[in-house]
Design a protein around this motif. Sequence first.
Motif, PDB file in Angstrom:
ATOM      1  N   ALA A 295      47.198  34.865  45.553  1.00  0.00           N
ATOM      2  CA  ALA A 295      47.588  36.078  44.830  1.00  0.00           C
ATOM      3  C   ALA A 295      46.368  36.918  44.471  1.00  0.00           C
ATOM      4  O   ALA A 295      46.411  38.148  44.531  1.00  0.00           O
ATOM      5  N   VAL A 296      45.272  36.249  44.082  1.00  0.00           N
ATOM      6  CA  VAL A 296      44.037  36.983  43.780  1.00  0.00           C
ATOM      7  C   VAL A 296      43.552  37.719  45.024  1.00  0.00           C
ATOM      8  O   VAL A 296      43.152  38.889  44.961  1.00  0.00           O
ATOM      9  N   THR A 297      43.594  37.031  46.165  1.00  0.00           N
ATOM     10  CA  THR A 297      43.186  37.657  47.423  1.00  0.00           C
ATOM     11  C   THR A 297      43.995  38.914  47.691  1.00  0.00           C
ATOM     12  O   THR A 297      43.456  39.950  48.108  1.00  0.00           O
ATOM     13  N   MET A 298      45.302  38.835  47.471  1.00  0.00           N
ATOM     14  CA  MET A 298      46.162  39.980  47.726  1.00  0.00           C
ATOM     15  C   MET A 298      46.035  41.034  46.622  1.00  0.00           C
ATOM     16  O   MET A 298      46.109  42.233  46.882  1.00  0.00           O
ATOM     17  N   ALA A 299      45.821  40.580  45.364  1.00  0.00           N
ATOM     18  CA  ALA A 299      45.749  41.529  44.245  1.00  0.00           C
ATOM     19  C   ALA A 299      44.508  42.413  44.328  1.00  0.00           C
ATOM     20  O   ALA A 299      44.522  43.554  43.860  1.00  0.00           O
ATOM     21  N   VAL A 300      43.430  41.893  44.917  1.00  0.00           N
ATOM     22  CA  VAL A 300      42.231  42.708  45.085  1.00  0.00           C
ATOM     23  C   VAL A 300      42.557  43.974  45.867  1.00  0.00           C
ATOM     24  O   VAL A 300      41.986  45.051  45.631  1.00  0.00           O
TER      25      VAL A 300
END
Length: 438
Positions: A295-300
């Motif tokens: 999710a962090v990867t996508m949220a960036v």
Amino acid sequence: MSDDDLAILGPAAGPTTSPAPPAAGPTTGAAPEPVPEPGPAARWLPRIVVAGLVLAALNLRPAITSLGALLKEVREGLGMSGTVAGLLTSVPALCFAVFGFAAPRLARRWGPGAVVCAGMVAITVGVVVRPYAGGTPGFLAGSALALAGIAVSNVLLPVVIKTWFPDRVGPMTGVYSMALSLGTSLAAALTVPMTAALGGSWRSGLTVWALLAMLAVLPWLVVLRRRPAAAAPAPGSGAPAAAETPIRITSSPTAWALAVFFGLQATAAYITMGWMPQIFRDAGVSAGTAGVLLAVTMAVGVPLSFVLPRLASRMRHQGPLVVVLGVCGLAGYTGLWLAPAAGAWGWALLMGISNCAFPLALTMIGMRSASPAGVVKLSAFAQSVGYLISLPGPLLVGTLYQHSGGWGLPIALMVGLMVPQIAVGVLAGRNRRIEDER
């Protein structure tokens, strides 16, 4: 936009416009009659299109990233091997390629709005059906239906932006990209906890995302009910002559550079979405944390997808941006290889920056053609050919993982593919248009 461009795009996408005021009579000198104010529906329709655009973009990745978060459970529940699971992660690219080629023809026949609406219905049905279809073949068939809806929307939502908001293409592309990234990250972060809240069944955890797709159907139904009559070329307007000189997209070096760049960035993105949680889990990270890392990867990409199109549109050459994103990808892959658990948050951040090659590619597609009709063709060509190029990547990663027993060889493959991605991205970023290469 010209009438012939609207005719190419279809009736569902054309915005309503106020009629021109009548000219004053030559002898009476009377003032022209006042133009009636547009009705409430006409004033609200662009806002409804924006809502439909955002909701549709939110649905373009949850069917994929929710599966990535539960891939281990799905494999165990359906008895999948690593190779078959790799095939499952390749299905999105196959569907995007096949149905992406069909999107322009469907749009000419039914209009982009109608096709996007049908795409949201297909996502809803596919996400509901696939967990309960029985066995791997049924799961693949349900996934293919959902991905078909995603595929046509991938190609046509930029066309909707170009048609409804021709003076705000950059900002609206940023909104579209940001919503897409937000939907991706939400599915990655929430799928595992929602699955636990729903009783722990991976089937329920995947099915719940159909509610979001069902919600996205509603604004498009409103748009279809309010759509204007199809715009037809006026007699003697010269539109037929324009239609007789089509852009030969396959002869454009820029189109091919964009297609290869799109394909290689898609390869990296789908390997990341399909396999990155498994990499972290194999390194000792819990399932919930692995989902949050994805999710962090996508949220960036949420803020960067809004900013990057604006920045790229102000540059004559987008090559420097391609290089920066590629270097972040190389650093992230290296970290996943050397210390996947110890530096997990840093690698997730770097991979998120690297995956912003997608909104950059969309922006370059809009900049590499001088006309809306050219954007339609270039979008369909670059995305469809690009997704075909990306097909072997996730499958090969699954095969290498299964036969090597580790992530060394798969990550080496990812690093190797990032180098040509940077090279063709620099070529695609040159200040050229496909019309100049005919």
